[in-house]
Design an enzyme around this catalytic site. Structure first.
Site, mmCIF file in Angstrom:
data_model
loop_
_atom_site.group_PDB
_atom_site.id
_atom_site.type_symbol
_atom_site.label_atom_id
_atom_site.label_comp_id
_atom_site.label_asym_id
_atom_site.label_seq_id
_atom_site.Cartn_x
_atom_site.Cartn_y
_atom_site.Cartn_z
ATOM 1 N N ASP A 163 0.576 -1.226 0.237
ATOM 2 C CA ASP A 163 0.434 0.182 -0.022
ATOM 3 C C ASP A 163 0.770 1.134 0.338
ATOM 4 O O ASP A 163 0.666 2.421 -0.857
ATOM 5 C CB ASP A 163 -1.089 0.104 1.364
ATOM 6 C CG ASP A 163 -0.470 0.439 2.766
ATOM 7 O OD1 ASP A 163 0.825 -0.350 2.825
ATOM 8 O OD2 ASP A 163 -1.119 0.498 3.523
ATOM 9 N N ASN A 408 7.813 -9.565 3.726
ATOM 10 C CA ASN A 408 6.392 -9.269 4.674
ATOM 11 C C ASN A 408 5.347 -9.529 4.174
ATOM 12 O O ASN A 408 5.693 -9.625 2.900
ATOM 13 C CB ASN A 408 6.082 -7.582 4.664
ATOM 14 C CG ASN A 408 5.373 -7.522 5.605
ATOM 15 O OD1 ASN A 408 5.235 -7.409 6.516
ATOM 16 N ND2 ASN A 408 4.071 -6.670 5.395
ATOM 17 N N GLU A 409 4.252 -10.547 4.660
ATOM 18 C CA GLU A 409 3.665 -10.557 4.078
ATOM 19 C C GLU A 409 2.809 -11.353 3.214
ATOM 20 O O GLU A 409 2.294 -11.200 1.871
ATOM 21 C CB GLU A 409 1.661 -9.817 4.104
ATOM 22 C CG GLU A 409 2.000 -9.216 5.871
ATOM 23 C CD GLU A 409 0.730 -8.266 5.437
ATOM 24 O OE1 GLU A 409 0.052 -7.870 4.711
ATOM 25 O OE2 GLU A 409 0.406 -8.415 6.858
ATOM 26 N N ASN A 462 1.288 -10.027 11.695
ATOM 27 C CA ASN A 462 0.370 -8.787 11.125
ATOM 28 C C ASN A 462 -0.616 -9.389 11.782
ATOM 29 O O ASN A 462 -1.413 -10.594 10.945
ATOM 30 C CB ASN A 462 1.068 -8.920 10.103
ATOM 31 C CG ASN A 462 2.376 -8.637 10.283
ATOM 32 O OD1 ASN A 462 3.495 -8.125 10.293
ATOM 33 N ND2 ASN A 462 2.363 -7.760 8.571
ATOM 34 N N TYR A 464 -5.024 -7.760 12.103
ATOM 35 C CA TYR A 464 -5.876 -7.195 11.524
ATOM 36 C C TYR A 464 -7.530 -7.628 12.153
ATOM 37 O O TYR A 464 -8.876 -7.014 11.338
ATOM 38 C CB TYR A 464 -5.487 -6.484 10.626
ATOM 39 C CG TYR A 464 -4.498 -5.638 9.925
ATOM 40 C CD1 TYR A 464 -4.557 -4.039 10.746
ATOM 41 C CD2 TYR A 464 -3.909 -6.131 9.722
ATOM 42 C CE1 TYR A 464 -3.322 -4.026 10.704
ATOM 43 C CE2 TYR A 464 -2.602 -5.624 9.191
ATOM 44 C CZ TYR A 464 -2.555 -4.618 9.855
ATOM 45 O OH TYR A 464 -1.471 -3.814 9.811
ATOM 46 N N TYR A 468 -9.524 -5.250 9.454
ATOM 47 C CA TYR A 468 -9.869 -5.560 8.899
ATOM 48 C C TYR A 468 -10.971 -7.157 7.759
ATOM 49 O O TYR A 468 -11.743 -7.875 7.473
ATOM 50 C CB TYR A 468 -8.824 -6.242 7.451
ATOM 51 C CG TYR A 468 -8.474 -4.842 6.965
ATOM 52 C CD1 TYR A 468 -8.479 -4.471 5.926
ATOM 53 C CD2 TYR A 468 -6.812 -4.963 6.931
ATOM 54 C CE1 TYR A 468 -7.756 -2.918 5.954
ATOM 55 C CE2 TYR A 468 -5.697 -3.855 7.013
ATOM 56 C CZ TYR A 468 -6.792 -3.101 6.401
ATOM 57 O OH TYR A 468 -6.101 -2.095 5.669
ATOM 58 N N GLU A 500 2.572 -6.873 13.445
ATOM 59 C CA GLU A 500 1.218 -5.113 12.917
ATOM 60 C C GLU A 500 0.163 -6.224 13.432
ATOM 61 O O GLU A 500 -0.172 -6.578 13.684
ATOM 62 C CB GLU A 500 1.038 -5.359 11.390
ATOM 63 C CG GLU A 500 2.450 -5.462 11.212
ATOM 64 C CD GLU A 500 2.026 -4.917 9.279
ATOM 65 O OE1 GLU A 500 1.082 -4.452 9.134
ATOM 66 O OE2 GLU A 500 3.009 -5.232 8.740
ATOM 67 N N TRP A 545 1.148 -1.233 13.874
ATOM 68 C CA TRP A 545 1.160 -0.610 13.053
ATOM 69 C C TRP A 545 0.160 1.089 13.140
ATOM 70 O O TRP A 545 -1.585 0.242 13.081
ATOM 71 C CB TRP A 545 0.817 -1.972 11.680
ATOM 72 C CG TRP A 545 0.830 -1.224 10.391
ATOM 73 C CD1 TRP A 545 -0.308 -0.468 9.707
ATOM 74 C CD2 TRP A 545 1.768 -0.993 9.629
ATOM 75 N NE1 TRP A 545 0.281 -0.366 8.443
ATOM 76 C CE2 TRP A 545 2.037 -0.720 8.415
ATOM 77 C CE3 TRP A 545 3.797 -1.796 10.309
ATOM 78 C CZ2 TRP A 545 2.877 -0.481 7.654
ATOM 79 C CZ3 TRP A 545 4.424 -1.371 9.066
ATOM 80 C CH2 TRP A 545 4.285 -1.185 8.293
ATOM 81 N N LYS A 564 -2.870 4.407 9.652
ATOM 82 C CA LYS A 564 -3.005 3.525 10.979
ATOM 83 C C LYS A 564 -1.979 3.969 11.410
ATOM 84 O O LYS A 564 -2.012 3.963 13.082
ATOM 85 C CB LYS A 564 -2.898 2.212 10.773
ATOM 86 C CG LYS A 564 -3.820 1.574 10.741
ATOM 87 C CD LYS A 564 -3.974 0.250 9.985
ATOM 88 C CE LYS A 564 -4.690 -0.440 8.909
ATOM 89 N NZ LYS A 564 -4.406 -0.264 7.810
HETATM 90 C C1 BDP Z 1 -0.544 -5.138 6.048
HETATM 91 C C2 BDP Z 1 0.628 -4.794 5.415
HETATM 92 C C3 BDP Z 1 0.990 -3.160 5.663
HETATM 93 C C4 BDP Z 1 -0.662 -2.294 5.052
HETATM 94 C C5 BDP Z 1 -1.643 -2.558 6.539
HETATM 95 C C6 BDP Z 1 -2.890 -1.952 6.319
HETATM 96 O O1 BDP Z 1 1.898 -5.286 5.635
HETATM 97 O O2 BDP Z 1 2.175 -2.987 4.683
HETATM 98 O O3 BDP Z 1 -0.185 -1.281 5.180
HETATM 99 O O4 BDP Z 1 -1.420 -4.169 5.594
HETATM 100 O O5 BDP Z 1 -3.221 -2.391 5.562
HETATM 101 O O6 BDP Z 1 -1.072 -5.725 5.412
HETATM 102 O O7 BDP Z 1 -1.974 -0.912 7.520
#
Ligand code: BDP
Length: 586
Positions: A163, A408-409, A462, A464, A468, A500, A545, A564
């Site tokens: 992103d 990353n991811e 990471n 969410y 998400y 994250e 994050w 964020k």
């Molecule tokens: C994660 C990613 C990070 C994004 C974050 C987001 O590792 O780079 O900025 O999500 O969506 O998947 O804020």
């Protein structure tokens, strides 16, 4: 690779300042040989800085392809006696460089340094042209990957699968420096303890005799040795430790009038993973801090002393002891500061976006497998290996770096992931047997389906939930998170760091009942996660994050960037900053 330094045998000259700059979307400069004369139709461009946001001009901001930089340098005639090197701390994502009419170096990889011996090209005492073409294109064979879409109106648009905004240019300082003709080309150190004695194994790349002296922070000599490879022992050593960035200085000297000398800072510490603990100097360490970005208004990813020191001051204010260099190696000045102040760093490669299942299609990746000859392929893997090599070569001696994050991811579910990552993990271990390795796992790659976690030492997650997944439902988030963390802890006898977790938060948007985007919601979400972390013993760290809001690709849905941040892009605290400060200082 050694950093340029001033000393009795060496001198450095910074080329930071205003350079001439010209876009070249058609790629004419390479055929018309723009390095042969002063750059025409050029504008001023500061170095270091990303070029994208300097002018209010979308052809510059959204440029895809070559961009040319040029400057003129004069060095004293006395430099004629020396070997002269031109060093770029970074050029994003690739560059070719000419001194006067001769190409001296090419480099791929946007966040690691490269250099060229320019003794034969640079004319001391006279004016010299230095011309650089930087190129920002991302493809399936670059790290990070991307692809270019040709629009019906003729525009080329860069797509990528991460992103943050694809800033480009000369992001970090550029140097000319001298060494004698017989010179020290590299130094490696590895440290351990023998009781209260510190032990430094060193290796210096040099032909011929060498003397090594170690001094403490007050300048007293505490150990000495001869030879390019050896061991130094320090009785009653002062270890480098989190919050105590104590550094010794190893001075390597090639004796004689035409000799060389180089001063290498050394922090004596050990890092180890034992069961579900992460140990620094044999003591359990709990990571508190953030995933960050190199990102600021106007300068983009350009290095800036003031911003760097300010960010560290805020980390200290909030009680953080560590951060991850998400999603690429940061400027060497940042690592210097972390070394000197005892801040622990997870050093990450620029490998981000190797996952075509993420983003629910917002990255326009289409329904394709991540690993295939047409997507992430053997070529990508070669570029990724090179990125690991250059990161380890640059930061191997840094006490602050406690862990390498190789990607990353990534897609960790497709069976091909294993073949892709096994050689990368093996190479990192071979290059640096002293540090554990990990990769940051995405929510779409749960424990039961993961093909690669056993290749690594630490589980980096990471997550969410509540953002998400199940947006706004923090009760479900709490149980789902705890459930998942217990699964990881049950499957792998490894420590877990949450690399994250967070929620987009619009500063100033307040509510009595927390709902997504409000400052109250960010606070509540962090509270929920922290309750869970405190209940799961295998969790040895929490990196929110993100440290600050940051610019994102125009191709993803965001409200003026990723929000964020616990701080805004101009580093004002949101309410959550005070909550973290209470937790991390207590
Ligand atoms: C994660 C990613 C990070 C994004 C974050 C987001 O590792 O780079 O900025 O999500 O969506 O998947 O804020």
């Amino acid at each position: 690779m050694l950093r340029p330094q001033d000393g009795p045998t060496r001198e450095r000259r910074s080329l930071s300042g205003l350079w001439r700059f010209r876009l070249d979307a058609e790629g004419a400069g390479r055929t018309d040989e723009w390095w042969r004369s002063p750059l025409e139709k050029a504008v001023d461009m500061p170095v270091p800085a990303s070029y994208n946001d300097i002018y209010p001009d979308e052809t510059i901001r959204d440029h895809v392809g070559d961009a040319w930089y040029q400057t003129e340098v004069r060095v004293p005639a006395s430099w004629a006696e020396q070997r002269v090197v031109l060093r770029f701390d970074a050029a994003t994502h690739r560059a070719a460089v000419w001194v006067n009419d001769v190409q001296v170096v090419e480099h791929t990889g946007g966040y690691t340094p490269f250099e060229a011996d320019v003794t034969a090209q640079l004319r001391p005492g006279a004016a010299n042209r230095v011309t650089v073409v930087v190129n920002n294109e991302l493809s399936w064979s670059s790290i990070p990957p991307g692809r270019i879409e040709d629009q019906p109106d003729g525009r080329r648009v860069q797509r990528y699968f991460h992103d943050f905004f694809n800033y480009a240019g000369l992001h970090r300082p550029v140097w000319l420096y001298t060494t004698p003709t017989t010179y020290i080309s590299d130094i490696s150190v590895a440290t351990t303890f023998d009781g209260t004695t510190g032990v430094i194994d060193y290796r210096v790349e040099v032909d011929g005799p060498l003397r090594v002296v170690l001094r403490d922070a007050s300048g007293n000599e505490v150990a000495a040795a001869a030879g390019a490879v050896g061991t130094l022992r320090i009785p009653d050593v002062h270890p480098w430790a989190p919050g105590d960035g104590y550094l010794y200085e190893l001075e390597a000297t090639i004796p004689g009038e035409r000799g060389d000398s180089y001063r290498q800072p050394v922090g004596v510490r050990t890092v180890e993973v034992r069961g579900q603990q992460f140990l620094i100097n044999g003591k359990p360490f709990y990571f508190k801090g953030f995933g960050k970005h190199e990102d600021a208004a106007v300068r983009g990813k350009g290095y800036d002393d003031a911003l760097m020191v300010h960010d560290f001051a805020l980390l200290d204010w909030i009680g953080a002891n560590s951060f991850r260099t998400s999603h690429y190696p940061y400027a060497e000045e940042v690592l210097d500061y972390a070394d000197r102040h005892g801040v622990v760093v997870i050093g990450e490669t620029p490998a981000v976006g190797l996952n075509l299942n993420l983003g629910g299609g917002i990255f326009n990746s289409g329904k394709r497998p991540t690993f295939s000859p047409d997507t992430v392929s053997d070529d990508t893997q070669q570029a990724h290996l090179q990125a690991i090599r250059e990161l380890v070569a640059r930061d191997k001696n840094r006490p602050s770096v406690a862990l390498w994050c190789l990607v990353n991811e990534p897609d960790n579910i497709q069976p091909e992931a294993r073949d892709y990552f096994r050689p990368l993990a093996a190479e990192a271990r071979h290059l640096d047997p002293t540090r554990p390795i990990g990769y940051a796992n995405a929510l779409m790659g749960p424990p039961a389906e993961c093909m690669i976690t056993d290749l690594f030492d630490v589980v980096l997650l990471n997550r969410y939930y509540g953002w998400y997944v199940g947006t706004g439902d923090l009760r479900t988030a709490e149980t789902a998170l705890e459930d998942e963390l217990r699964q990881w802890a049950g499957l792998h006898d490894k420590p877990i760091v949450i690399t994250e977790y967070g929620a987009d938060t619009y500063p100033g948007l307040r509510a009595t009942l927390p709902s997504p985007w409000t400052e109250e919601f960010q606070v509540e979400l962090l509270d929920v996660y922290h309750r869970v972390f405190d209940r799961v013993d295998a969790v040895v760290g929490e990196h929110v994050w993100n440290f600050a809001d940051f610019a994102t690709s125009p191709g993803v849905f965001r409200v003026d960037g990723n929000k964020k941040g616990v701080f805004t892009r101009d580093r004002r605290p949101k309410t959550a900053a005070f909550r973290l400060r209470d937790r991390w200082h207590s």
